[in-house]
Scaffold this active site. Structure first.
Site, PDB file in Angstrom:
ATOM      1  N   GLY A   7       0.829  -1.197   0.000  1.00 52.90           N
ATOM      2  CA  GLY A   7       0.000   0.000   0.000  1.00 52.90           C
ATOM      3  C   GLY A   7       0.861   1.242   0.000  1.00 52.90           C
ATOM      4  O   GLY A   7       0.773   2.083   0.887  1.00 52.90           O
ATOM      5  N   GLY A   9       1.121   4.277  -0.992  1.00 48.73           N
ATOM      6  CA  GLY A   9       0.565   5.549  -1.425  1.00 48.73           C
ATOM      7  C   GLY A   9       1.352   6.684  -0.817  1.00 48.73           C
ATOM      8  O   GLY A   9       2.578   6.636  -0.775  1.00 48.73           O
ATOM      9  N   GLY A  12       2.809   5.395   2.727  1.00 48.31           N
ATOM     10  CA  GLY A  12       3.659   4.235   2.455  1.00 48.31           C
ATOM     11  C   GLY A  12       4.920   4.603   1.705  1.00 48.31           C
ATOM     12  O   GLY A  12       6.016   4.111   2.001  1.00 48.31           O
ATOM     13  N   LYS A 187      -5.253   7.719  17.764  1.00 49.63           N
ATOM     14  CA  LYS A 187      -5.090   8.088  16.353  1.00 49.63           C
ATOM     15  C   LYS A 187      -6.448   8.135  15.666  1.00 49.63           C
ATOM     16  O   LYS A 187      -6.714   9.023  14.833  1.00 49.63           O
ATOM     17  CB  LYS A 187      -4.164   7.069  15.651  1.00 49.63           C
ATOM     18  CG  LYS A 187      -4.039   7.258  14.133  1.00 49.63           C
ATOM     19  CD  LYS A 187      -3.378   8.568  13.765  1.00 49.63           C
ATOM     20  CE  LYS A 187      -3.254   8.745  12.249  1.00 49.63           C
ATOM     21  NZ  LYS A 187      -2.409   7.721  11.604  1.00 49.63           N
ATOM     22  N   ASN A 195     -10.386  14.187   9.383  1.00 46.61           N
ATOM     23  CA  ASN A 195     -10.529  13.624   8.039  1.00 46.61           C
ATOM     24  C   ASN A 195     -11.847  13.943   7.343  1.00 46.61           C
ATOM     25  O   ASN A 195     -11.863  14.428   6.211  1.00 46.61           O
ATOM     26  CB  ASN A 195     -10.298  12.115   8.082  1.00 46.61           C
ATOM     27  CG  ASN A 195      -8.836  11.746   8.180  1.00 46.61           C
ATOM     28  OD1 ASN A 195      -8.018  12.552   8.618  1.00 46.61           O
ATOM     29  ND2 ASN A 195      -8.495  10.546   7.788  1.00 46.61           N
ATOM     30  N   ASN A 205      -5.629  20.578   6.393  1.00 51.46           N
ATOM     31  CA  ASN A 205      -5.741  20.339   7.835  1.00 51.46           C
ATOM     32  C   ASN A 205      -5.669  21.617   8.668  1.00 51.46           C
ATOM     33  O   ASN A 205      -6.396  21.782   9.642  1.00 51.46           O
ATOM     34  CB  ASN A 205      -4.632  19.382   8.291  1.00 51.46           C
ATOM     35  CG  ASN A 205      -4.782  17.989   7.718  1.00 51.46           C
ATOM     36  OD1 ASN A 205      -5.676  17.727   6.922  1.00 51.46           O
ATOM     37  ND2 ASN A 205      -3.901  17.098   8.104  1.00 51.46           N
ATOM     38  N   SER A 256      -5.680  15.791   4.247  1.00 49.67           N
ATOM     39  CA  SER A 256      -5.857  14.508   4.932  1.00 49.67           C
ATOM     40  C   SER A 256      -6.035  13.373   3.937  1.00 49.67           C
ATOM     41  O   SER A 256      -6.394  13.591   2.774  1.00 49.67           O
ATOM     42  CB  SER A 256      -7.094  14.572   5.843  1.00 49.67           C
ATOM     43  OG  SER A 256      -8.282  14.520   5.076  1.00 49.67           O
ATOM     44  N   GLU A 269     -12.329   5.911   3.915  1.00 53.92           N
ATOM     45  CA  GLU A 269     -12.325   5.036   5.080  1.00 53.92           C
ATOM     46  C   GLU A 269     -13.323   5.499   6.149  1.00 53.92           C
ATOM     47  O   GLU A 269     -13.146   5.231   7.330  1.00 53.92           O
ATOM     48  CB  GLU A 269     -10.918   4.991   5.687  1.00 53.92           C
ATOM     49  CG  GLU A 269      -9.877   4.384   4.768  1.00 53.92           C
ATOM     50  CD  GLU A 269      -8.488   4.386   5.393  1.00 53.92           C
ATOM     51  OE1 GLU A 269      -8.015   3.318   5.804  1.00 53.92           O
ATOM     52  OE2 GLU A 269      -7.877   5.463   5.451  1.00 53.92           O
TER      53      GLU A 269
END
Length: 312
Positions: A7, A9, A12, A187, A195, A205, A256, A269
């Site tokens: 992952g 992105g 990552g 978190k 988000n 943000n 975000s 998500e």
């Protein structure tokens, strides 16, 4: 040590670039073909916090059969909803001794990995690093923050200490923890406060800390999440609200991860973040109207840009 990042992105790729400065060998994997090909051909370019652009030569692949096999550590950074599919993809290139570290957003990720690989193969963590994918092969480092790694449901182990040392060698601020599940909830609460608001409004943000109305919305969502976290057994104090606003301020330039998904008209998500607060709130009998509204609005937005919304 050989590390596979699953992952690769925005976050990552950032962590991969940092780890490439260590003695470990490293491979990036993502189904984002354009991003992987750009890295493979010209390296990864990072717009750093000081405005400079640095290039990192990294091994990257969008095809599973091109991934070097038998990683010692697989760092999972796919979207929460894609965890099982990602594990199924890389299952065959991992060995029985591969350790899986999840640094994902949301709740339930290490449990999903444990269902496939067994709990003993999983360690978990939380990172406050911020990063934005600007285009194929190019990311912006949006903010520094600590990373914590631990054993789910247990004390920090020797293997946790080994991976912490590796991350520190990469120049990252990393700490072992005996309370990784509480930190994952913390978190989650940061994401709850940032988000969906940034995703729905198009802001970065930092605007959450700058505009009174955005700050108040953030506070309301976070207050609900704190009550739910306490019901789950995690004693998180009211000071968490100020911590969330401080994170927004520290990552002011960052868009975000949910905001980036909306920008690209991708699935978000939301179910693993604000939606998780709503689900647990229902179980506990705790009202979560702000998080429910943010969740429903995000689902309406997703339906609109994915073509699922019906004609007016």
């Amino acid at each position: 040590m050989y590390i596979l990042i699953v992952g690769a992105g925005a976050i990552g790729s950032l962590i991969g670039a940092r780890l490439s400065k260590t003695k470990a060998s490293l491979s990036l994997f993502s189904t984002d073909r354009a991003h992987m090909e750009a890295i493979g051909q010209g390296g990864l370019n990072i717009e750093e916090l000081d405005g400079t652009v640095r290039n990192y030569t990294l091994s990257a692949s969008f095809e599973v059969d091109k991934i070097p096999p038998n990683p010692d550590l697989a760092i999972i950074l796919v979207k929460s909803y894609a965890t099982k599919d990602a594990l199924s993809l890389v299952h065959g290139v991992c060995s029985a001794s591969t350790v899986f570290l999840t640094l994902q957003n949301g709740i339930g990720n290490w449990e999903r990995i444990a269902e496939i690989r067994g709990k003993s193969a999983v360690i978990a963590g939380s990172t406050a690093q911020g990063s934005t994918l600007l285009g194929p092969g190019l990311i912006r480092h949006g903010g520094n923050g600590p990373t914590y790694i631990g054993e789910p449901g247990g004390l920090a182990s020797e293997r946790v200490a080994r991976f912490v040392e590796l991350f520190r060698e990469a120049g990252l601020v990393v700490e072992p923890t005996d309370e990784v599940e509480r930190l994952i909830w913390e978190k989650l609460i940061v994401n709850v406060g940032i988000n969906a608001i940034t995703g729905l409004t198009g802001i970065r943000n930092g605007f959450i800390a700058q505009m009174q109305e955005a700050t108040e919305l953030c506070r309301a969502a976070v207050d609900e999440a704190i009550l739910v976290a306490r019901w789950k057994g995690f004693q998180i104090g009211e000071e968490m609200v100020e911590r969330v606003i401080a994170v927004a301020r520290a990552t002011a330039r960052n868009r975000s991860s949910m905001g980036q998904d909306v920008d690209k008209k991708k699935r978000t998500e939301i179910d693993a973040i604000n939606g998780a607060v709503v689900r647990f709130g229902r179980e506990a009998g705790i009202a979560t109207p702000v998080n429910e509204t943010l969740t429903l609005l995000m689902k309406v937005l997703e339906a609109q840009y994915s073509g699922q919304a019906g004609p007016g």
